[in-house]
Design a protein around this motif. Structure first.
Motif, mmCIF file in Angstrom:
data_model
loop_
_atom_site.group_PDB
_atom_site.id
_atom_site.type_symbol
_atom_site.label_atom_id
_atom_site.label_comp_id
_atom_site.label_asym_id
_atom_site.label_seq_id
_atom_site.Cartn_x
_atom_site.Cartn_y
_atom_site.Cartn_z
ATOM 1 N N MET A 85 0.842 -1.182 0.000
ATOM 2 C CA MET A 85 0.000 0.000 0.000
ATOM 3 C C MET A 85 0.884 1.241 0.000
ATOM 4 O O MET A 85 1.997 1.231 0.509
ATOM 5 N N ALA A 86 0.364 2.328 -0.529
ATOM 6 C CA ALA A 86 1.114 3.571 -0.622
ATOM 7 C C ALA A 86 1.296 4.208 0.754
ATOM 8 O O ALA A 86 0.471 4.020 1.648
ATOM 9 N N THR A 87 2.381 4.937 0.897
ATOM 10 C CA THR A 87 2.642 5.642 2.154
ATOM 11 C C THR A 87 2.738 7.136 1.875
ATOM 12 O O THR A 87 3.001 7.553 0.745
ATOM 13 N N ILE A 88 2.511 7.919 2.917
ATOM 14 C CA ILE A 88 2.638 9.372 2.816
ATOM 15 C C ILE A 88 3.470 9.871 3.981
ATOM 16 O O ILE A 88 3.480 9.273 5.052
ATOM 17 N N LYS A 89 4.206 10.969 3.732
ATOM 18 C CA LYS A 89 5.003 11.609 4.778
ATOM 19 C C LYS A 89 4.251 12.832 5.265
ATOM 20 O O LYS A 89 3.862 13.677 4.468
ATOM 21 N N ILE A 90 4.071 12.915 6.572
ATOM 22 C CA ILE A 90 3.352 14.032 7.183
ATOM 23 C C ILE A 90 4.334 14.785 8.066
ATOM 24 O O ILE A 90 4.962 14.185 8.936
ATOM 25 N N THR A 91 4.471 16.079 7.843
ATOM 26 C CA THR A 91 5.393 16.907 8.607
ATOM 27 C C THR A 91 4.627 18.040 9.269
ATOM 28 O O THR A 91 3.870 18.742 8.605
ATOM 29 N N GLN A 134 8.768 17.646 12.861
ATOM 30 C CA GLN A 134 8.822 16.190 13.014
ATOM 31 C C GLN A 134 8.055 15.568 11.850
ATOM 32 O O GLN A 134 7.004 16.058 11.448
ATOM 33 N N THR A 135 8.596 14.485 11.300
ATOM 34 C CA THR A 135 7.974 13.810 10.168
ATOM 35 C C THR A 135 7.636 12.381 10.540
ATOM 36 O O THR A 135 8.433 11.701 11.184
ATOM 37 N N VAL A 136 6.459 11.928 10.135
ATOM 38 C CA VAL A 136 6.052 10.543 10.321
ATOM 39 C C VAL A 136 5.616 9.989 8.970
ATOM 40 O O VAL A 136 5.175 10.725 8.093
ATOM 41 N N VAL A 137 5.757 8.685 8.813
ATOM 42 C CA VAL A 137 5.327 8.015 7.588
ATOM 43 C C VAL A 137 4.148 7.123 7.947
ATOM 44 O O VAL A 137 4.237 6.295 8.846
ATOM 45 N N ASP A 186 -1.443 5.356 3.405
ATOM 46 C CA ASP A 186 -2.441 6.252 2.822
ATOM 47 C C ASP A 186 -3.812 5.593 2.885
ATOM 48 O O ASP A 186 -4.221 4.890 1.973
ATOM 49 N N THR A 187 -4.519 5.833 3.991
ATOM 50 C CA THR A 187 -5.855 5.280 4.176
ATOM 51 C C THR A 187 -6.855 6.431 4.315
ATOM 52 O O THR A 187 -6.462 7.565 4.618
ATOM 53 N N PRO A 188 -8.124 6.164 4.117
ATOM 54 C CA PRO A 188 -9.127 7.230 4.259
ATOM 55 C C PRO A 188 -9.159 7.848 5.657
ATOM 56 O O PRO A 188 -9.383 9.047 5.806
ATOM 57 N N SER A 189 -8.923 7.050 6.696
ATOM 58 C CA SER A 189 -8.954 7.599 8.051
ATOM 59 C C SER A 189 -7.785 8.549 8.294
ATOM 60 O O SER A 189 -7.936 9.585 8.943
ATOM 61 N N VAL A 190 -6.620 8.228 7.762
ATOM 62 C CA VAL A 190 -5.454 9.111 7.898
ATOM 63 C C VAL A 190 -5.680 10.380 7.086
ATOM 64 O O VAL A 190 -5.365 11.482 7.543
ATOM 65 N N ARG A 191 -6.249 10.241 5.897
ATOM 66 C CA ARG A 191 -6.551 11.414 5.070
ATOM 67 C C ARG A 191 -7.549 12.333 5.772
ATOM 68 O O ARG A 191 -7.429 13.555 5.715
ATOM 69 N N GLY A 192 -8.531 11.763 6.457
ATOM 70 C CA GLY A 192 -9.502 12.567 7.195
ATOM 71 C C GLY A 192 -8.860 13.319 8.344
ATOM 72 O O GLY A 192 -9.170 14.481 8.592
ATOM 73 N N ALA A 193 -7.918 12.661 9.046
ATOM 74 C CA ALA A 193 -7.211 13.316 10.150
ATOM 75 C C ALA A 193 -6.347 14.452 9.617
ATOM 76 O O ALA A 193 -6.290 15.536 10.213
#
Length: 57
Positions: free
Chosen positions: A1-7, A33-36, A39-46
């Protein structure tokens, strides 16, 4: 599954309590701070709830 980096790019000091809790649930505690995450709908909503405080790659 795809991942995303959130900073986290802005401080959560003046943010509402709900946004502070969302940042902690994403695993962000400090500015720049960065976390990986997967890419799920719940993470996108947050991310959408705190979009002014974070950047997404």
């Amino acid at each position: 599954m795809a991942t995303i980096k959130i900073t986290q790019i802005k401080s959560k000091i003046n943010a509402p309590k709900h946004q502070k809790l969302v940042l902690e649930s994403l695993g962000l505690r400090k500015i720049h701070q960065t976390v990986v995450k997967e890419d799920t709908p719940s993470v996108r909503g947050a991310i959408d709830q705190v979009k002014q405080l974070v950047t997404v790659e």
